[in-house]
Write an enzyme that holds these catalytic residues in place. Structure first.
Site, short mmCIF file in Angstrom:
data_model
loop_
_atom_site.label_atom_id
_atom_site.label_comp_id
_atom_site.label_asym_id
_atom_site.label_seq_id
_atom_site.Cartn_x
_atom_site.Cartn_y
_atom_site.Cartn_z
N ARG A 25 42.28 56.69 28.22
CA ARG A 25 41.83 57.34 26.97
C ARG A 25 40.58 58.17 27.22
O ARG A 25 40.41 59.24 26.62
CB ARG A 25 41.63 56.28 25.88
CG ARG A 25 42.95 55.60 25.51
CD ARG A 25 43.12 55.38 24.03
NE ARG A 25 44.50 55.04 23.73
CZ ARG A 25 44.88 54.03 22.97
NH1 ARG A 25 43.98 53.24 22.40
NH2 ARG A 25 46.17 53.81 22.73
N GLY A 102 39.00 44.37 43.85
CA GLY A 102 37.89 43.63 44.44
C GLY A 102 37.58 44.15 45.85
O GLY A 102 37.83 45.31 46.18
N ASP A 128 36.76 36.42 40.77
CA ASP A 128 35.80 35.71 41.63
C ASP A 128 34.33 36.07 41.38
O ASP A 128 33.45 35.34 41.80
CB ASP A 128 36.12 35.98 43.11
CG ASP A 128 37.40 35.29 43.56
OD1 ASP A 128 37.97 34.52 42.76
OD2 ASP A 128 37.83 35.53 44.70
N GLY A 171 38.20 30.83 44.01
CA GLY A 171 37.00 31.40 44.61
C GLY A 171 37.12 31.24 46.11
O GLY A 171 36.61 30.27 46.68
N ALA A 187 29.94 18.78 34.80
CA ALA A 187 30.40 18.15 36.05
C ALA A 187 29.28 17.37 36.73
O ALA A 187 28.11 17.78 36.68
CB ALA A 187 30.94 19.22 36.99
O1 F6P Z 1 40.50 37.11 44.73
C1 F6P Z 1 40.94 36.46 43.61
C2 F6P Z 1 41.70 35.21 43.97
O2 F6P Z 1 42.11 34.66 42.75
C3 F6P Z 1 40.95 34.20 44.83
O3 F6P Z 1 40.05 33.41 44.12
C4 F6P Z 1 42.09 33.42 45.41
O4 F6P Z 1 41.73 32.81 46.63
C5 F6P Z 1 43.12 34.47 45.64
O5 F6P Z 1 42.87 35.50 44.71
C6 F6P Z 1 44.54 33.98 45.53
O6 F6P Z 1 45.39 35.02 45.86
P1 F6P Z 1 46.97 34.98 45.75
O7 F6P Z 1 47.34 35.24 44.34
O8 F6P Z 1 47.42 36.06 46.67
O9 F6P Z 1 47.40 33.61 46.18
#
Ligand code: F6P
Length: 323
Positions: A25, A102, A128, A171, A187
């Site tokens: 947009r 990312g 992440d 992560g 936690a």
């Molecule tokens: O980079 C984002 C993420 O969600 C990470 O935290 C995780 O390790 C990865 O992607 C998982 O990737 P996939 O969906 O390829 O298993």
């Protein structure tokens, strides 16, 4: 600049659609012709490039996932793959790119820019939150809230059964989701790759809880922690702790990547999408749009992928006092 294409790449993140909407947009507002590349760099290589109008992005601000689909492309890591991508962009008359993704996405974007000089601006899209040059990334807030909702539910059953739960959150190389969901979920212990905690450290926290007749404990483990995945950490604790404990493990997995983005993520994604597009029009290239201290800034891709964003250690200090 007349024709701009947007794509999403790498792991999807809630808010990517809101970002695509803002890019499209915004581009139409400034009189550009807008295009979408399907499945990230793979789609670029194949020429899977479609025109986008205002309606193409209606009714998506609230949707998780990405309407442009996403992928991690092995072929784009090769010079031949990138040349194919460039040829396709030229064939479609694309003269500017917006990349939403990312670390891996921007690594590819930087190499591609150095080889072919197509102006590219990035918008940080990953749950992440591990990108230097922005306080928050698209999808992080939603992922934290999804993890927190699960932790709250697990706490109920943990409490009923006097159990210790090890909960793994996403992560790969970063503990952002673990820290925020762990603190807000109360936690007892949070294990992250950025800060070493030994098995003995965790055991002493759990034993102190046991001595205080604490009925349940939650240990949040970031998937990239040095001690291993939550299941491995739980095994090590079982083998070390010398008081009777009932242990369960839950891996929250990909639920953290889906779902409707929070209000925060929708606004962040919109700002970053429009900011990336306006940056491109104002001559920015080879940079990522980010928001730091509530201000839009542009950081070279090189810095976003090589510099480490530091976790606020005061949050961890607070967590250890409050648990
Ligand atoms: O980079 C984002 C993420 O969600 C990470 O935290 C995780 O390790 C990865 O992607 C998982 O990737 P996939 O969906 O390829 O298993």
């Amino acid at each position: 600049m007349k024709r701009v294409a947007v794509f999403t790449s790498g792991g999807d993140a809630p808010g990517m659609n809101a970002c695509i909407r803002a890019v499209v947009r915004g581009g139409l507002h400034y009189g550009l012709e807008m295009f979408g590349i399907i499945r990230g760099y793979n789609g670029m290589i194949k020429g899977d490039i479609i025109p986008l109008n205002s309606q193409s992005v209606s009714n998506i601000v609230q949707r998780g996932g990405t309407i442009l689909k996403s992928a991690r492309s092995k072929e784009f890591m090769t010079p031949e793959g990138r040349k194919k991508g460039y040829d396709q962009l030229k064939a479609h008359g694309i003269d500017g790119l917006i990349a939403i993704g990312g670390n891996g996405t921007f690594t590819g974007a930087e190499i591609f820019f150095n080889e072919f000089q197509i102006p590219t601006v990035g918008a940080p899209g990953t749950i992440d939150n591990d990108l230097y040059g922005t306080d928050y990334t698209i999808g992080y807030d939603t992922a934290v809230n999804t993890a927190l909702d699960a932790i709250d539910k697990i706490r109920d059953t943990a409490d009923s059964h006097d159990r210790i739960f090890f909960i793994e959150v996403m992560g790969r190389d970063s503990g952002y989701i673990a820290v925020q969901s762990g603190i807000s979920g109360g936690a007892e212990s949070i294990l992250i790759p950025e800060e070493r905690q030994t098995i003995d450290d965790v055991v002493s926290v759990l034993k102190a809880g046991f001595d205080r007749k604490k009925s349940s404990s939650i240990v949040v483990v970031a998937e990239g922690d040095e001690e291993g995945h939550a299941a491995e950490v739980a095994e090590k604790i079982k083998a070390t702790i010398d008081v009777p404990v009932d242990i369960r493990v839950t891996n929250l997995g990909h639920i953290q990547r889906g779902g409707s983005p929070t209000a925060y993520d929708r606004i962040l994604s919109s700002r970053l999408g429009l900011g990336a597009l306006e940056g491109l029009l104002n001559g920015q290239k080879n940079v990522m749009a980010g928001i730091v201290n509530d201000e839009l800034i542009y950081t070279p891709f090189h810095d976003t992928i090589t510099k480490k964003k530091v976790i606020n250690s005061d949050l961890l200090r607070m967590a250890s006092i409050l648990r």
